[in-house]
Design an enzyme around this catalytic site. Structure first.
Site, PDB file in Angstrom:
ATOM      1  N   ASP A  71       1.027  -1.280  -0.098  1.00  0.00           N
ATOM      2  CA  ASP A  71      -0.136   0.035   0.000  1.00  0.00           C
ATOM      3  C   ASP A  71       0.853   1.063   0.122  1.00  0.00           C
ATOM      4  O   ASP A  71       1.580   1.521   0.909  1.00  0.00           O
ATOM      5  CB  ASP A  71      -1.020  -0.050   1.110  1.00  0.00           C
ATOM      6  CG  ASP A  71      -1.910   1.014   1.474  1.00  0.00           C
ATOM      7  OD1 ASP A  71      -1.615   2.226   0.515  1.00  0.00           O
ATOM      8  OD2 ASP A  71      -2.835   1.053   2.130  1.00  0.00           O
ATOM      9  N   ASN A  94       3.274   2.581 -10.585  1.00  0.00           N
ATOM     10  CA  ASN A  94       2.122   2.694 -11.588  1.00  0.00           C
ATOM     11  C   ASN A  94       0.735   2.977 -10.653  1.00  0.00           C
ATOM     12  O   ASN A  94      -0.224   3.523 -11.360  1.00  0.00           O
ATOM     13  CB  ASN A  94       1.884   1.410 -12.094  1.00  0.00           C
ATOM     14  CG  ASN A  94       0.683   1.112 -12.839  1.00  0.00           C
ATOM     15  OD1 ASN A  94       0.225   1.714 -13.945  1.00  0.00           O
ATOM     16  ND2 ASN A  94      -0.121   0.416 -12.111  1.00  0.00           N
ATOM     17  N   TYR A 174      -7.047  15.058  -9.819  1.00  0.00           N
ATOM     18  CA  TYR A 174      -6.447  14.075 -10.676  1.00  0.00           C
ATOM     19  C   TYR A 174      -5.118  14.656 -11.496  1.00  0.00           C
ATOM     20  O   TYR A 174      -4.100  14.422 -11.282  1.00  0.00           O
ATOM     21  CB  TYR A 174      -7.213  13.368 -11.308  1.00  0.00           C
ATOM     22  CG  TYR A 174      -6.554  12.405 -12.341  1.00  0.00           C
ATOM     23  CD1 TYR A 174      -5.783  11.309 -11.546  1.00  0.00           C
ATOM     24  CD2 TYR A 174      -6.162  12.476 -13.723  1.00  0.00           C
ATOM     25  CE1 TYR A 174      -5.103  10.181 -12.526  1.00  0.00           C
ATOM     26  CE2 TYR A 174      -5.451  11.481 -14.424  1.00  0.00           C
ATOM     27  CZ  TYR A 174      -5.144  10.533 -14.007  1.00  0.00           C
ATOM     28  OH  TYR A 174      -4.371   9.582 -14.766  1.00  0.00           O
ATOM     29  N   LYS A 178      -0.769  15.016 -11.243  1.00  0.00           N
ATOM     30  CA  LYS A 178      -0.031  14.220 -12.338  1.00  0.00           C
ATOM     31  C   LYS A 178       1.056  15.402 -12.608  1.00  0.00           C
ATOM     32  O   LYS A 178       2.095  15.165 -12.827  1.00  0.00           O
ATOM     33  CB  LYS A 178      -0.737  13.796 -13.313  1.00  0.00           C
ATOM     34  CG  LYS A 178      -1.631  12.672 -13.003  1.00  0.00           C
ATOM     35  CD  LYS A 178      -0.548  11.263 -12.386  1.00  0.00           C
ATOM     36  CE  LYS A 178      -1.618  10.184 -12.249  1.00  0.00           C
ATOM     37  NZ  LYS A 178      -0.853   9.090 -12.010  1.00  0.00           N
TER      38      LYS A 178
END
Length: 252
Positions: A71, A94, A174, A178
């Site tokens: 985790d 990933n 999100y 990124k």
């Protein structure tokens, strides 16, 4: 760092005994990255928050793939995985989440915290946890699965790959996480030097669990091919850049 416009066409065949870790490897792009690295002769540790889920995925991929509970948001889990795995030459960060939310007017702070906890802080925690092992490798490689939607250049101007009129200012949690992951990639590459190859991947829109119910998007295996190219870069390959799945460089 001066960057080429495209990745080199050749890869560096993995040395005997090469070992990789793929976080969030039990489904989607991560699962396909694990598959393709194993096909190249790499021993792959498949990281999953739930060990049983990771074990089922690893069994599907064959004996070269081993499950490990990981985790990325739990420091004790990261430390235990690092101790379990030992030697490592390839790290593929990933694992990622998309907690939803809209633009600045409709995004909750909790959604931002969720996105950053996995997509940024988790990426950093895993990288730091495995740096001692990677530093012992002859060919250390770090691949951060990011997103072209985090490119500030693309976001601030017309680009044929995205319908910016539709998403203009949207996806704050999100997309900004990124963007931050892209920055972490660049600064990590600068800190670690040319011996390491540290790059980010823009996989494109794929059919994954990142967006529940999403049926649109391309094959995750196609995106995974781009990640594997970065994981097996030759020693004179680039570092500190964001690359599309097709090998073209994406602007920050």
């Amino acid at each position: 760092m001066t960057q080429p416009d495209r990745l080199p066409s050749q890869i560096r065949p993995p040395a005997s005994g090469a070992v990789a870790l793929v976080t969030g490897g039990n489904s989607g792009i991560g699962f396909e990255i694990a598959r393709q690295l194993a096909d190249q002769g790499v021993t792959v540790w498949l990281g999953a928050r739930d060990f049983a889920t990771g074990q089922r995925a690893a069994e599907e991929l064959g004996s070269a793939v081993r499950p490990v509970q990981l985790d990325v948001t739990d420091p004790s889990s990261v430390a235990a995985a690092a101790e379990r795995i030992g030697e490592l030459g390839i790290l593929v960060n990933n694992a990622g989440v998309n907690p939803g939310g809209e633009d600045i007017t409709g995004t909750q702070l909790g959604q931002l915290r969720t996105a950053y906890e996995t997509n940024v802080f988790g990426l950093i925690a895993v990288t730091q946890g495995f740096l001692p092992a990677l530093s012992r490798s002859a060919h250390p490689r770090i691949v951060n699965v990011s997103s072209g939607t985090g490119s500030l250049t693309w976001a601030s101007g017309p680009n044929p790959q995205f319908d910016w009129e539709r998403v203009h200012g949207g996806g704050l949690a999100y997309r900004s996480s990124k963007t931050a992951a892209n920055a972490v990639t660049l600064f990590t590459a600068q800190a670690l030097g040319e011996h390491f190859k540290v790059n980010a991947l823009a996989p494109g829109l794929r059919r994954t669990n990142l967006v529940p119910g999403m049926s649109a998007g391309g094959d995750p295996a196609e995106a995974a091919t781009g990640a594997v190219r970065l994981a097996l870069l030759p020693d004179d390959g680039p570092t500190g850049a964001l690359w599309s799945w097709d090998g073209t460089r994406v602007p920050w």
